[in-house]
Structure formats: structure tokens, C-alpha cells
Design a protein around this motif. Structure first.
Motif, short mmCIF file in Angstrom:
data_model
loop_
_atom_site.label_atom_id
_atom_site.label_comp_id
_atom_site.label_asym_id
_atom_site.label_seq_id
_atom_site.Cartn_x
_atom_site.Cartn_y
_atom_site.Cartn_z
N THR A 162 74.56 21.52 17.32
CA THR A 162 74.58 22.35 18.53
C THR A 162 75.48 23.56 18.37
O THR A 162 75.15 24.67 18.81
CB THR A 162 75.06 21.51 19.74
N ASN A 163 76.63 23.35 17.70
CA ASN A 163 77.65 24.40 17.65
C ASN A 163 77.58 25.29 16.42
O ASN A 163 78.30 26.29 16.33
CB ASN A 163 79.04 23.77 17.72
N THR A 164 76.72 24.95 15.46
CA THR A 164 76.67 25.68 14.19
C THR A 164 75.38 26.50 14.09
O THR A 164 74.30 25.98 14.33
CB THR A 164 76.74 24.71 13.00
N THR A 165 75.52 27.76 13.72
CA THR A 165 74.32 28.59 13.53
C THR A 165 73.74 28.40 12.14
O THR A 165 72.57 28.71 11.89
CB THR A 165 74.66 30.07 13.74
N GLY A 166 74.55 27.89 11.22
CA GLY A 166 74.09 27.65 9.85
C GLY A 166 73.67 26.21 9.64
O GLY A 166 73.26 25.51 10.56
N ARG A 167 73.80 25.75 8.40
CA ARG A 167 73.42 24.38 8.05
C ARG A 167 74.60 23.43 8.22
O ARG A 167 75.76 23.86 8.20
CB ARG A 167 72.92 24.35 6.60
#
Length: 244
Positions: A182-187
């Protein structure tokens, strides 16, 4: 005569048990000791008592017990020491020494970072790391994993590093993974802080596969050369290897 008794956790997974035996046999081949036995705390055979008895049967008079455990939680504070205490009472003529768990080690964290960089060539700052511990009711594990997180932050340029647990501690693996997703735009890079394959790691793998390339899972720590090196050094310390 000196002997080493290795004590691994044990598992219902045949793959995990074979992996543990294979790993320990590699350690034994590098250790200059005539008596070396493998045992398991639970779920696998031989038991600690059976492994200890095999050392005695071969003439051991000085036995070093080496726990194949990462952190000093409940098993290391109660179960294994209780067995050693019982042996000492039953065999007062035999010298028995119990070594510590591996503990939080710079070398292990260096190995994790090295494997991440080798496995993920295009690592980005917006990727995140989720450490997955076995879990324990012992509150000291929170401090241990806080140390591991801080050591990772000093070594790797990633914005988010957090820890979750598979049992007996919070947050759970499901909650920890969902939070990172939810909080990470990456992997999300999942790092199981487990020594061997087993039912717990199979659960982690099944969940990670559901998210495709969004989640990248590393292997168990026994695949890291750093773990093997640490254990070989434990077995090779002078007070163990000086034969009578």
C-alpha cells in the motif's frame, strides 16, 4: 575425546529437513573433529537426546553443543539449555558446553545486501524491503530485528524497511506485506530471516507469487555464504578443535 553436537530446529517439511542436513554436512566436512552429530529440537529425527547419545557411544568426553539458530529467543533461553542441564546432571564426568545462537551479525546483513544487489540489478530507492521473521513470544526479538533494520538502512539506499512475523508476534506476514504494498510505489523485496526451507517458507512463497513482479522474494539464509562461514568459525575455534 572432543565432539560437536549440532542442534537444528526441525520441520515437518522433508525438503526443509534435507536442506538442513545437507547444509550441516558441508559444515562437518570443513571441521577437523572426529565426532560430529546432527540433531533436531523438534519435528525431525534424531532428537537432541539421540544425537547426544551417539556422541557418548563414540567415546566423547567433551561435547560442544552448537545451536543452528539465528536469534536467542525461547528455544535458546529455555528448551535447549534445559536439555543440556539434564545431560550435565546425568553425566557429570563429561564436559558439556552450550554455545550461543548466531545472533545479530554484521556479516549476515552484509550477505543479505550482497544477494539483493546480485538478484535485483535495477534496485530503486522507491523499492522497499520486508524482513520476515519466524516470530516468538520473547520480546527480545523486536529489539533484534530493530537492529537488523538499522544495519540494513546503513547499507542500502531504500526508503522503506520493515519487519513482520510468521507466528507469535505482530505484525503478521499478511499485514506487513499489505502495508508495504500500500505504501510503496516500487517493488517489495521479501527477505525471509529463516535458515532453511520449510512449511513457513512455503507459505511465504505462495503468497508472494500472487503479486507477480511487484513482490520479489529472496531465499533462506542458509543459501548465503556468510552463514556457512560463521558456523565453520564456531566449530573451528581453538577450544573445540584442540583434540585430546
Amino acid at each position: 575425546m572432543k565432539a560437536v553436537l549440532y542442534v537444528a530446529h526441525g520441520t515437518r517439511s522433508k525438503k526443509g529437513e534435507l536442506e538442513a542436513r545437507s547444509f550441516l554436512q558441508k559444515i562437518m566436512m570443513k571441521a577437523p573433529l572426529p565426532i560430529q552429530e546432527i540433531s533436531f529440537l523438534e519435528l525431525s529425527e534424531p532428537s537432541m537426546d539421540e544425537g547426544f547419545a551417539r556422541c557418548i557411544q563414540q567415546g566423547a568426553t567433551d561435547i560442544t553443543v552448537i545451536p543452528i539458530f539465528l536469534l536467542a529467543a525461547g528455544h535458546m533461553k529455555r528448551d535447549i539449555p534445559d536439555n543440556v542441564k539434564r545431560w550435565k546432571q546425568k553425566y557429570p564426568q563429561i564436559r558439556i558446553e552450550l554455545l550461543n545462537a548466531l545472533g545479530v551479525q554484521e556479516e549476515i546483513v552484509d550477505g543479505i545486501v550482497e544477494l539483493i544487489h546480485e538478484s535485483i540489478i535495477d534496485l530503486k530507492r522507491n523499492d522497499s524491503i520486508l524482513i520476515v521473521g519466524r516470530g516468538s513470544s520473547d520480546p527480545d526479538i523486536y529489539q533484534a530485528f530493530a537492529q537488523i533494520e538499522n544495519m540494513l538502512r546503513k547499507r542500502i539506499k531504500i526508503e522503506s524497511i520493515s519487519t513482520c512475523y510468521l507466528a507469535a508476534a505482530e505484525p503478521s506476514f499478511t499485514c506487513g506485506l499489505n502495508r508495504q504494498l500500500t505504501n510503496t510505489t516500487g517493488r517489495v523485496i521479501v527477505v525471509p530471516y529463516l535458515l532453511f526451507s520449510g512449511l513457513l517458507l512455503s507459505e511465504v512463497s505462495r503468497t508472494c507469487r500472487k503479486f507477480g513482479s511487484k513482490v520479489i522474494q529472496m531465499g533462506p539464509l542458509s543459501h548465503y555464504p556468510a552463514i556457512e562461514s560463521l558456523l565453520v568459525r564456531k566449530v573451528s575455534i581453538p577450544n573445540i578443535c584442540s583434540l585430546r
